[in-house]
Design a protein around this motif. Structure first.
Motif, PDB file in Angstrom:
ATOM      1  N   THR A 177     -55.241   6.409 -35.846  1.00 42.62           N
ATOM      2  CA  THR A 177     -55.497   7.486 -34.832  1.00 42.62           C
ATOM      3  C   THR A 177     -54.431   8.520 -35.254  1.00 42.62           C
ATOM      4  N   PHE A 178     -53.179   8.303 -35.330  1.00 39.00           N
ATOM      5  CA  PHE A 178     -52.210   9.434 -35.539  1.00 39.00           C
ATOM      6  C   PHE A 178     -52.593  10.198 -36.967  1.00 39.00           C
ATOM      7  N   ILE A 179     -52.967   9.658 -37.974  1.00 37.74           N
ATOM      8  CA  ILE A 179     -52.953  10.173 -39.081  1.00 37.74           C
ATOM      9  C   ILE A 179     -54.300  11.004 -39.053  1.00 37.74           C
ATOM     10  N   GLU A 180     -55.485  10.724 -38.422  1.00 37.30           N
ATOM     11  CA  GLU A 180     -56.769  11.409 -38.568  1.00 37.30           C
ATOM     12  C   GLU A 180     -56.528  12.443 -37.254  1.00 37.30           C
ATOM     13  N   VAL A 181     -55.965  12.514 -36.192  1.00 39.20           N
ATOM     14  CA  VAL A 181     -55.755  13.599 -35.524  1.00 39.20           C
ATOM     15  C   VAL A 181     -55.011  14.547 -35.890  1.00 39.20           C
ATOM     16  N   ILE A 182     -53.831  14.238 -36.550  1.00 40.85           N
ATOM     17  CA  ILE A 182     -52.904  15.379 -37.159  1.00 40.85           C
ATOM     18  C   ILE A 182     -53.587  15.974 -38.277  1.00 40.85           C
ATOM     19  N   ARG A 183     -54.259  15.267 -39.186  1.00 38.13           N
ATOM     20  CA  ARG A 183     -55.064  15.861 -40.283  1.00 38.13           C
ATOM     21  C   ARG A 183     -56.279  16.586 -39.893  1.00 38.13           C
ATOM     22  N   GLY A 184     -56.667  16.482 -38.546  1.00 36.92           N
ATOM     23  CA  GLY A 184     -57.802  17.300 -38.226  1.00 36.92           C
ATOM     24  C   GLY A 184     -57.351  18.481 -37.435  1.00 36.92           C
ATOM     25  N   ILE A 185     -55.972  18.881 -37.404  1.00 33.60           N
ATOM     26  CA  ILE A 185     -55.630  19.612 -36.538  1.00 33.60           C
ATOM     27  C   ILE A 185     -54.964  20.808 -37.321  1.00 33.60           C
ATOM     28  N   PRO A 186     -55.044  22.053 -37.556  1.00 28.85           N
ATOM     29  CA  PRO A 186     -54.133  22.966 -38.206  1.00 28.85           C
ATOM     30  C   PRO A 186     -52.828  22.941 -37.815  1.00 28.85           C
ATOM     31  N   LEU A 187     -51.949  23.355 -38.911  1.00 21.89           N
ATOM     32  CA  LEU A 187     -50.378  23.284 -38.594  1.00 21.89           C
ATOM     33  C   LEU A 187     -50.217  24.452 -37.751  1.00 21.89           C
ATOM     34  N   ILE A 188     -50.911  25.500 -37.454  1.00 26.69           N
ATOM     35  CA  ILE A 188     -50.477  26.477 -36.661  1.00 26.69           C
ATOM     36  C   ILE A 188     -50.827  26.041 -35.069  1.00 26.69           C
ATOM     37  N   THR A 189     -51.783  25.145 -34.923  1.00 21.79           N
ATOM     38  CA  THR A 189     -51.990  24.640 -33.553  1.00 21.79           C
ATOM     39  C   THR A 189     -50.961  23.821 -33.240  1.00 21.79           C
ATOM     40  N   ILE A 190     -50.406  22.922 -34.033  1.00 25.78           N
ATOM     41  CA  ILE A 190     -49.183  22.020 -33.872  1.00 25.78           C
ATOM     42  C   ILE A 190     -48.057  22.983 -33.515  1.00 25.78           C
ATOM     43  N   LEU A 191     -47.957  24.039 -34.208  1.00 26.66           N
ATOM     44  CA  LEU A 191     -46.621  24.601 -33.978  1.00 26.66           C
ATOM     45  C   LEU A 191     -46.815  25.334 -32.628  1.00 26.66           C
TER      46      LEU A 191
END
Length: 385
Positions: A214-228
């Motif tokens: 879940t962690f891998i798929e969620v993070i890979r599915g979100i752009p880095l800009i969104t995480i920042l």
């Protein structure tokens, strides 16, 4: 058998003869690499024509007609005799880079405190070089100092506020210093976390496997800009009243988590490439799971995916420029910020700044790529020698 019958047997091996002159040298290389077939000849001629068309004007703009010294924009606007290009424009404004060089390196860090980031850089270089040399001794101590001790010392030294050092807020940090800190911390954190996530995704325990997947798929599915954005703007909303984290620390966490998800998939590919017999052989020796993973599986898997690991590191190094979106000024961000300086506003200033930033990024990325090839040859992972 008589002596005459064995008199022809050689006592020494025949010395190897040199290769024929037609098979070595520049002529042979040109004939085999560039002019081997009619198709190769056509593409070689087209490539040479293209280079002959683009390189001379590029050299003129970058070096011959460039402005190297000056105190303001007038130096780059003034076209001296013989210094104009055919379209009437002057060349690159390296005077702008020269005037803003300190900011490109350290951002708005106080000039009187430059010795602090320079000291950190010197310590980082002194620890990194022996770490990259395979035969250098004391690897364990070197790794401890580089990955554990140095980040802690650098944090207190750069931030200050203790031991008599003046406090320098992280919003004043910028330039190449921020790029290197973000990328180094992201690399140091993403590799071990990526290994754990890859192992967890292949685990036989359903809960561990589900959480890691879940962690891998969620993070890979979100752009880095969104995480920042989430780390910078939304994360404080979920914290109790009075709790806060430095924006720079939030960016570090966001970049590290983002890189960890991609690193996990790279390493999982290496784990899947290990033959089943390696696992069975480790089991037959009576090794437990962690011994088998640490001594047998991971060393082979990591060697197989060296190109993928370095590719992730290179992508992470370049992605640090996205912190400009949340108001932090890395190398590219500080170049953009200084282009709005009216004292240096010219038609050639933006392009000159971007070329300088691109060249710095290329140096680091090319260095990582070359070192990756060196490690492949050193570890003998099938690279052609």
């Amino acid at each position: 058998m008589t002596t005459n019958q064995i008199s022809y047997v050689r006592a020494n091996l025949v010395q190897p003869e040199p290769a024929p002159s037609s098979q070595v040298g520049l002529t042979h290389w040109l004939r085999t690499k560039l002019f081997a077939t009619p198709k190769d000849i056509v593409f070689t001629v087209l490539a040479i024509a293209f280079l002959a068309y683009i390189i001379p004007p590029l050299v003129q703009w970058l070096f011959i007609h460039a402005t190297w010294t000056g105190t303001d924009r007038t130096a780059c606007l003034t076209v001296e005799q013989g210094g104009a290009l055919p379209n009437g424009q002057s060349g690159a404004c390296w005077a702008f880079v020269n005037a803003k060089f300190a900011q490109f390196m350290f951002g708005r860090y106080p000039s009187s405190e430059y010795w602090r980031p320079l000291l950190v850089l010197a310590a980082f270089t002194a620890l990194l070089i022996p770490m990259l040399i395979p035969k250098a001794p004391f690897k364990g101590l070197n790794a401890l100092l580089l990955f554990i001790v140095l980040p802690v010392v650098a944090f207190f030294l750069l931030l200050g506020g203790n031991f008599g050092l003046s406090h320098v807020e992280t919003p004043l940090w910028g330039g190449l210093m921020v790029t290197l800190i973000l990328s180094f911390c992201g690399i140091v954190v993403s590799l071990p976390f990526g290994i754990l996530l890859a192992l967890g995704r292949r685990s036989n325990m359903p809960v561990i496997k589900m959480l890691c997947t879940t962690f891998i798929e969620v993070i890979r599915g979100i752009p880095l800009i969104t995480i920042l954005f989430f780390a910078s703007i939304m994360l404080p909303l979920f914290l109790p009243d009075g709790w806060t984290f430095d924006k720079f620390l939030r960016a570090l966490v966001g970049v590290a988590l983002f890189a960890s998800a991609y690193m996990a998939e790279v390493i999982r590919g290496g784990l899947q490439a290990i033959p089943k017999g390696q696992y069975e052989g480790a089991d037959s020796l009576g090794l437990n799971y962690w011994q088998k993973t640490r001594l047998i599986v991971l060393p082979q898997a990591l060697k197989l995916v060296i190109p993928g690991i370095v590719n992730t590191f290179i992508g992470l190094f370049k992605d640090t420029s996205l912190v400009y979106i949340i108001g932090m000024f890395d190398l590219l961000g500080i170049v953009n910020l200084n282009q709005s300086d009216a004292n240096w506003s010219t038609p050639v200033t933006p392009m000159t700044g971007y070329i300088f930033a691109g060249f710095i990024f290329w140096i680091f990325c090319f260095g990582m790529s070359r070192y990756s090839l060196f490690m492949e040859r050193h570890l003998d992972t099938g690279h052609k020698k």
